[in-house]
Design a protein around this motif. Structure first.
Motif, PDB file in Angstrom:
ATOM      1  N   GLY A 177      55.797 -21.065  86.060  1.00 15.36           N
ATOM      2  CA  GLY A 177      56.176 -22.495  86.664  1.00 15.36           C
ATOM      3  C   GLY A 177      54.815 -23.141  86.667  1.00 15.36           C
ATOM      4  O   GLY A 177      55.061 -24.651  86.721  1.00 15.36           O
ATOM      5  N   LYS A 178      53.747 -23.026  86.904  1.00 12.24           N
ATOM      6  CA  LYS A 178      52.660 -23.743  87.075  1.00 12.24           C
ATOM      7  C   LYS A 178      51.980 -24.378  85.431  1.00 12.24           C
ATOM      8  O   LYS A 178      51.257 -25.316  85.487  1.00 12.24           O
ATOM      9  N   ASP A 179      52.599 -23.941  84.567  1.00 12.66           N
ATOM     10  CA  ASP A 179      52.312 -24.401  83.111  1.00 12.66           C
ATOM     11  C   ASP A 179      53.039 -25.488  82.661  1.00 12.66           C
ATOM     12  O   ASP A 179      52.699 -26.086  81.756  1.00 12.66           O
ATOM     13  N   VAL A 180      54.181 -25.752  83.085  1.00 14.78           N
ATOM     14  CA  VAL A 180      55.177 -26.806  82.950  1.00 14.78           C
ATOM     15  C   VAL A 180      55.294 -27.966  83.867  1.00 14.78           C
ATOM     16  O   VAL A 180      55.265 -27.971  85.135  1.00 14.78           O
ATOM     17  N   ILE A 181      55.810 -29.195  83.252  1.00 17.87           N
ATOM     18  CA  ILE A 181      56.206 -30.211  84.118  1.00 17.87           C
ATOM     19  C   ILE A 181      57.639 -30.342  84.166  1.00 17.87           C
ATOM     20  O   ILE A 181      58.300 -30.001  82.840  1.00 17.87           O
ATOM     21  N   TRP A 182      58.316 -30.613  85.045  1.00 20.35           N
ATOM     22  CA  TRP A 182      59.766 -30.547  85.392  1.00 20.35           C
ATOM     23  C   TRP A 182      60.410 -31.685  84.865  1.00 20.35           C
ATOM     24  O   TRP A 182      60.062 -32.729  85.520  1.00 20.35           O
ATOM     25  N   THR A 183      61.548 -31.548  84.564  1.00 21.56           N
ATOM     26  CA  THR A 183      62.370 -32.818  84.090  1.00 21.56           C
ATOM     27  C   THR A 183      63.924 -32.431  84.126  1.00 21.56           C
ATOM     28  O   THR A 183      64.181 -31.133  84.066  1.00 21.56           O
ATOM     29  N   VAL A 184      64.984 -33.370  84.356  1.00 19.25           N
ATOM     30  CA  VAL A 184      66.235 -33.079  84.180  1.00 19.25           C
ATOM     31  C   VAL A 184      67.005 -34.065  83.315  1.00 19.25           C
ATOM     32  O   VAL A 184      66.409 -35.233  83.143  1.00 19.25           O
ATOM     33  N   THR A 185      67.890 -33.433  82.702  1.00 14.56           N
ATOM     34  CA  THR A 185      68.794 -34.367  81.841  1.00 14.56           C
ATOM     35  C   THR A 185      70.267 -34.263  82.049  1.00 14.56           C
ATOM     36  O   THR A 185      70.707 -33.152  82.594  1.00 14.56           O
ATOM     37  N   MET A 186      71.113 -35.515  81.902  1.00 11.47           N
ATOM     38  CA  MET A 186      72.513 -35.316  82.226  1.00 11.47           C
ATOM     39  C   MET A 186      73.025 -36.058  80.752  1.00 11.47           C
ATOM     40  O   MET A 186      73.523 -37.121  80.842  1.00 11.47           O
ATOM     41  N   PRO A 187      73.125 -35.425  79.823  1.00 15.46           N
ATOM     42  CA  PRO A 187      73.584 -35.853  78.581  1.00 15.46           C
ATOM     43  C   PRO A 187      74.924 -36.213  78.255  1.00 15.46           C
ATOM     44  O   PRO A 187      75.759 -35.453  78.854  1.00 15.46           O
ATOM     45  N   SER A 188      75.163 -37.076  77.387  1.00 18.49           N
ATOM     46  CA  SER A 188      76.465 -37.619  76.985  1.00 18.49           C
ATOM     47  C   SER A 188      76.900 -36.532  75.988  1.00 18.49           C
ATOM     48  O   SER A 188      78.079 -36.119  75.708  1.00 18.49           O
ATOM     49  N   SER A 189      75.838 -35.923  75.246  1.00 15.72           N
ATOM     50  CA  SER A 189      75.970 -34.918  74.313  1.00 15.72           C
ATOM     51  C   SER A 189      74.927 -34.194  74.088  1.00 15.72           C
ATOM     52  O   SER A 189      73.739 -34.550  74.630  1.00 15.72           O
TER      53      SER A 189
END
Length: 559
Positions: free
Chosen positions: A60-72
């Protein structure tokens, strides 16, 4: 949370306990333990969280978090490859509920992915490709929202209100019984992991609802009308997801109750308090939550900023807003959230995204999950004081914070609106921190970072074992072994090879080197662009002009 009501003979806080009848009309027996702690020290009256620490601290501490809501899934992978071209290789990303649904159909308790996106085969290809980037790719899960069109639908799986009515949840859904949530998670988590190869999970809602608000009053189930039944069910579910998937994040607000049972949450709370403008008060977070789990960012970039300014994304102050977001993230000891709201076709979008990554990825590893040794605030005279004194004197309102962690990491954050704050680094050098500026160092880890004023203008700089980062913010700046107008990152790539990534805003880049060599360029897709001319601006330094489509430059001594 209610404001305390204090009289001469009593004090009411948090609303008390309520014993509401089950669906059979009976109430549970009265069983409560009440703890009262009185102390003149603010830090001594904070509740201790009796949970085990996160199972996934290192990942967990090694990464930066992001989210995606892709159309594909295919289009999302193309975007991810562009992000990776800037050197952003320590990323944890989950695809949100559209992973599983197309329109208004069910998005929980299923193994088959969105049909219009290509179904299970397309999702498997996507996750494999994402993991091949070196990222931790995950999917969305949710064991609170139960849709009537779900293949598992059964009215007996729905929570009951005291009058027997079904409890409503997110639109189109009813609330799943906590007792069934544990069963379904045990079934689905290991199958999703096996089928798709995900490396993290976003387990939505579980920590966003108060367990006493999701009590199942169905007299037929064990633990009916108790918040503990809900808490233990959700806690076991989150712990299982950590064991199965890897880092497991949730939605937050009640993350303090589930700290450690999950890996982390969004760094927000769904209250009327805007943590970007409220006084910086991380004592509970750092001393009680932080050793068990670490949250990310201040939640989504837009959450608090949209409350502060509805036009935040187009405002002339958008750069200041991102500084405020990052400074507050650091003050609370949270880990990084990837700021990507402006996209990759916007110059400021690249500036904000790369800054949010490089100013956090190494910094968070200095303090994540480490207990604080000292928390103190600067008063009007510059003297530092403990939190209790800062609250009593009002110095907390100025939010000039210093935290020393037990591993020797120091963090200074200036959340004051009064102007710059001058502090000293580990070598005794003065560093001037602007509003929303910060300084951090850990001498034993060879780590040093600041977002501070240099000759009256703001500069961002990181020196760590993994990379060196410089952002001149529009003016030529030389610091450490780099020179740039915009931002550039330097990484060692085996032997004496040096990799330089042109991030944004540069018409020339300078760097230190031990001797003469050859500079080769690649485009964002990794295609060779050939040799780039070098000139020596001064002894030990080399300088070059970035190519129009260049992204990565590798310097190595001539053989």
């Amino acid at each position: 949370m209610k404001e305390p009501k204090v009289s001469a003979g009593s004090a009411e806080i948090n609303g008390g306990m309520r014993y509401i009848p089950k669906t059979d009309g009976e109430r549970n027996d009265l069983v409560e333990r009440i703890f009262v702690t009185a102390s003149p020290a603010y830090e001594e009256v904070l509740p201790t969280i009796a949970n085990p620490p996160s199972l996934r601290q290192q990942e967990g501490k090694d990464v930066i978090w992001t989210v995606t809501m892709p159309s594909s899934f295919e289009s999302d992978h193309k975007v991810s490859r562009r992000i990776l071209s800037f050197g952003l290789d320590k990323i944890m990303q989950h695809s949100h509920e559209v992973t599983w649904r197309d329109e208004g159909d069910s998005n929980t308790l299923k193994l088959h992915a969105s049909p219009q996106k290509g179904g299970a085969a397309a999702l498997h290809r996507s996750i494999t490709a994402q993991n091949d980037l070196g990222w931790l790719q995950g999917v969305y899960s949710n064991y609170t929202d139960f849709c009537t069109v779900n293949s598992n639908w059964n009215p007996d799986h729905v929570q009951r209100m005291p009058d027997g009515e079904w409890r409503r949840a997110w639109p189109r859904n009813y609330a799943l019984k906590p007792s069934k949530a544990v069963e379904f998670d045990e079934y689905y988590a290991k199958r999703i992991k096996s089928k798709y190869g995900v490396k993290m999970s976003y387990t939505d809602v579980q920590t966003a609802v108060a367990p006493w608000q999701f009590c199942d009053f169905d007299a037929r189930v064990p633990g009916a009308a108790t918040m503990t039944a809900t808490f233990y069910a959700y806690g076991q579910l989150l712990l299982n997801d950590q064991r199965v998937y890897g880092p497991t994040q949730s939605e937050a607000t009640y993350q303090w109750m589930y700290a450690g049972l999950e890996s982390g949450s969004y760094g927000w709370t769904y209250t009327d308090t805007n943590l970007l403008t409220a006084p910086l008060d991380p004592v509970f977070h750092l001393t009680k939550i932080h050793p068990l789990q670490c949250d990310y960012g201040m939640g989504l970039t837009s959450h608090y900023l949209s409350q502060l300014d509805e036009t935040w994304a187009t405002s002339p102050r958008k750069r200041d807003y991102i500084d405020l977001f990052l400074a507050t993230t650091i003050g609370y000891g949270n880990m990084g959230w990837l700021v990507r709201e402006w996209g990759l076709n916007d110059a400021f979008g690249i500036e904000a995204m790369t800054r949010s990554y490089y100013m956090m990825q190494q910094l968070q590893q200095q303090y994540a999950f480490v207990p604080p040794k000292t928390i103190e605030y600067a008063g009007p005279d510059g003297n530092l004081m403990p939190p209790s004194q800062a609250h009593a004197s009002g110095a907390v309102m100025d939010s000039r914070l210093h935290v020393e962690y037990e591993n020797g990491t120091h963090v200074y954050v200036n959340r004051s609106s009064r102007g710059p704050w001058t502090v000293k680094d580990g070598a005794g050098n003065e560093v001037q921190l602007p509003v929303s500026g910060w300084l951090s160092y850990n001498k034993s880890a060879s780590f040093y970072e600041y977002s501070g004023l240099v000759q009256g203008r703001r500069v961002d700089y990181v020196k760590s074992p993994s990379y060196e980062f410089l952002d001149g913010r529009g003016q030529w700046t030389e610091h450490g072994s780099l020179g740039a107008t915009g931002s550039v990152v330097r990484r060692t790539r085996g032997g004496d090879a040096v990799e330089l990534i042109d991030l944004y805003g540069n018409d020339r880049i300078a760097f230190k080197a031990d001797g003469p060599g050859l500079l080769l360029a690649r485009d964002p897709e990794g295609k060779h662009l050939g040799e780039v001319p070098l000139k020596s601006s001064k002894n030990g330094w080399y300088e070059f002009s970035p190519l129009p489509n260049g992204r990565t430059y590798v310097f190595a001594g001539r053989q």
